[in-house]
Enzyme design. Structure first.
Site, short mmCIF file in Angstrom:
data_model
loop_
_atom_site.label_atom_id
_atom_site.label_comp_id
_atom_site.label_asym_id
_atom_site.label_seq_id
_atom_site.Cartn_x
_atom_site.Cartn_y
_atom_site.Cartn_z
N LYS A 182 25.94 32.81 41.82
CA LYS A 182 25.93 33.57 40.76
C LYS A 182 27.78 33.83 41.03
O LYS A 182 28.19 35.21 41.24
CB LYS A 182 25.16 35.04 41.09
CG LYS A 182 25.11 35.51 39.25
CD LYS A 182 26.48 36.05 38.78
CE LYS A 182 27.41 37.69 39.42
NZ LYS A 182 28.56 37.71 38.75
N GLU A 258 31.59 39.14 52.69
CA GLU A 258 33.08 39.43 53.45
C GLU A 258 33.77 39.95 51.98
O GLU A 258 33.84 39.87 51.30
CB GLU A 258 33.62 37.51 52.97
CG GLU A 258 34.50 37.28 53.98
CD GLU A 258 35.52 37.14 52.86
OE1 GLU A 258 36.45 37.96 52.60
OE2 GLU A 258 35.98 36.70 52.07
N GLU A 392 43.76 48.56 49.52
CA GLU A 392 43.45 46.96 48.99
C GLU A 392 44.56 47.12 47.55
O GLU A 392 43.32 47.29 46.43
CB GLU A 392 42.75 46.32 49.33
CG GLU A 392 42.45 44.67 48.47
CD GLU A 392 41.49 43.75 49.33
OE1 GLU A 392 40.10 43.74 48.11
OE2 GLU A 392 41.09 42.98 49.58
#
Ligand code: NAD
Length: 489
Positions: A182, A258, A392
């Protein structure tokens, strides 16, 4: 203007439109204009992909016939080799890769990673002998057999889509799993090609399926919640990673995650080449859109002014040498989409509001094109507790933080929710000592490279769970079964 071929779904061995023929536009990050069309999968399409993958795992010899799958994965690799020019087109027009980045993670290193998986495949341990043990009044001989976990949902991001798709799909196939890939809504073509070439390679129906759609969450949530999916392998944001753990909990889904990073590079005062070590942190490659980029530069207070001057000169030297899709030397293009551009510019504003000094860059660059261009940017006088040092940004924004001594540098590097990667440069023994104390999944000492297809990659803390690539990356997709029988049988 380039037009990419329409990205089709691949379900149960068929290249397909979405049910009802729904499509959506794929937008070029360079222009903000449509560059192709993609099928917009319905819930029914996702359901069909899950059913096909389940059936292929339960009812064919895919999970047990190791030779057959190795041969098919090799053939698949050859087809990807022949498709290099198309893979480059997709990276450029869907993901916004600059031409100079194609020979790196976007295509060349992604395919190299596939070769590395094939090379380490021989080292996967499929059985282990545990010998005899006396217990419960008799002696048993025990062996472990390692078996594929089942149906895998591979949910991937837009930043280096080919690289991440290979990281998951190839490992899962080699392990003997069946897969539903996906990809992210922005990069459907980099997923669709896995369907097209799987058909050409002759994979059994249902072993590989590819679904995508405009809604970022719909298909992914179905995969995460469905009891027929055994493992979710996800790369993307920490927020979605947490949601996947939550939504996978009722079916006790095995998850590989991850996630994001805010990795620190520590340059010591005795770094063999101080200027070069400072300059290698310039966040240029793919506009900083990489999970493992070293986006916090830590330099000693004693050499802070020097580092600042080196960076100013480095960024000025780069000047306008970025953002041209026709220039093969450029490593940096636009960011992926409007939302991401606004997010990055928002962080640049936050940095200024927090009192950091904008040393270079900081602006949107509409003069580069009608797409999503943000200039290379560096902040100095940054404190590690500022949001621009903790969150981030996923854009071309470097922050530079001073430290007092080695202990202070280690403390700052580790004071982060994340723990993906990092670097230390300095005299070797001192740098190695520090590297051992950094709480991250990888650390490059004196610019040693920790990212390659034959070694494991993954994060500590909020950067994730599990390891991708290398033997460990294939073994993520295995279950352990113990078998015992009376000794001497
Ligand atoms: P994301 O986490 O939103 O999406 C990644 C993948 O998950 C996509 O395929 C998306 O469609 C899917 N997804 C979204 N919501 C989902 C849900 N509820 N359930 C299941 N799947 C879902 O990442 P993004 O939108 O591609 O990027 C947003 C941020 O993620 C970036 O700004 C960056 O901080 C981070 N990011 C990190 C990496 C990395 O490698 N660590 C890569 C890309 C993005």
């Amino acid at each position: 203007m380039t037009t990419l071929p329409e990205a089709k779904l691949f379900i149960d061995g068929q290249l397909r439109d979405a049910a009802g023929g729904r499509t959506y536009d794929v937008i070029s990050p360079w222009t903000g204009e449509p560059v192709g069309k993609a099928a917009d999968a319905t819930a029914g399409d996702v359901e069909a992909a899950i059913a096909a993958a389940r059936r292929a795992f339960d009812e064919t010899d895919w999970s047990t016939n190791r030779e057959k799958r190795l041969a098919l994965v090799r053939k698949y690799r050859e087809l990807f080799e022949a498709a290099r020019p198309r893979l480059a087109e997709l990276a450029i027009h869907e993901a916004g890769a600059a031409m100079g980045a194609i020979d790196k993670a976007h295509v060349a290193l992604a395919l190299q990673g596939w070769d590395d998986y094939l090379e380490v495949f021989d080292r996967v341990q499929w059985e282990k002998d545990y010998g005899n043990k006396f217990g419960y009044g008799y002696e048993s001989h025990r062996i472990a057999v390692y078996e594929p976990v089942g149906v895998v949902a591979a949910i991937t991001p837009w930043n280096v889509p080919l690289y991440v798709n290979i990281g998951k799909v190839v490992a899962a196939l080699l392990a003997g799993c069946t897969v539903i890939l996906k990809p992210a809504p922005d990069t459907p073509g980099a997923g669709a090609i896995f369907g097209e070439l799987a058909r050409e390679a002759g994979f059994p129906d249902g072993v590989i399926n590819v679904v995508f759609g405009q809604n970022p969450a719909e298909a992914g949530e179905m995969l995460v919640k469905d009891p027929r999916v055994d493992l979710v392998s996800f790369t993307g944001s920490t927020a979605v990673g947490k949601r996947i753990m939550e939504q996978g909990a009722p079916t006790l889904k095995r998850v590989f995650l991850e996630l994001g990073g805010k990795s620190a590079k520590i340059v010591l005062d005795d770094a063999p080449n101080f200027a070069m070590d400072v300059l290698t942190t310039m966040l240029i490659f793919h506009a900083g859109q990489g999970c493992a980029v070293q986006s916090r530069l830590l330099v000693p207070e004693s050499r802070y002014e020097e580092a600042r001057a080196i960076l100013k000169q480095g960024y000025e030297g780069l000047g306008d040498n970025w953002g041209d899709p026709a220039n093969p030397a450029h490593l940096m293009g636009p960011v992926i989409n409007k939302r991401q551009m606004e997010r990055v510019l928002g962080y640049i504003q936050i940095g200024q509001d927090e009192g950091a000094t904008l040393l270079y860059g900081g602006r949107a660059r509409p003069d580069k094109g009608s797409g999503y261009f943000v200039e290379p940017t560096v902040f100095v006088d940054v404190r590690n507790d500022m949001r621009i040092a903790q969150e981030e940004i996923f854009g071309p924004v470097l922050v530079v933080i001073p430290y007092k001594d080695d202990e202070d540098a280690i403390r700052i590097a580790n004071e982060s929710a994340y723990g993906l990667s990092g670097g230390v440069s300095g005299s070797f023994d001192r740098a190695m000592k520090i590297a051992r104390r950094i709480r991250t999944g990888s650390v490059g000492v004196n610019n040693g490279m920790c990212i390659a297809g034959d070694i494991p990659f993954g994060g500590y803390k909020a950067s994730g769970i599990g390891r991708e690539w290398g033997v460990e990356g294939i073994e993520e997709f295995l279950e352990t079964k113990m078998i015992a029988y009376p000794a001497g049988a």
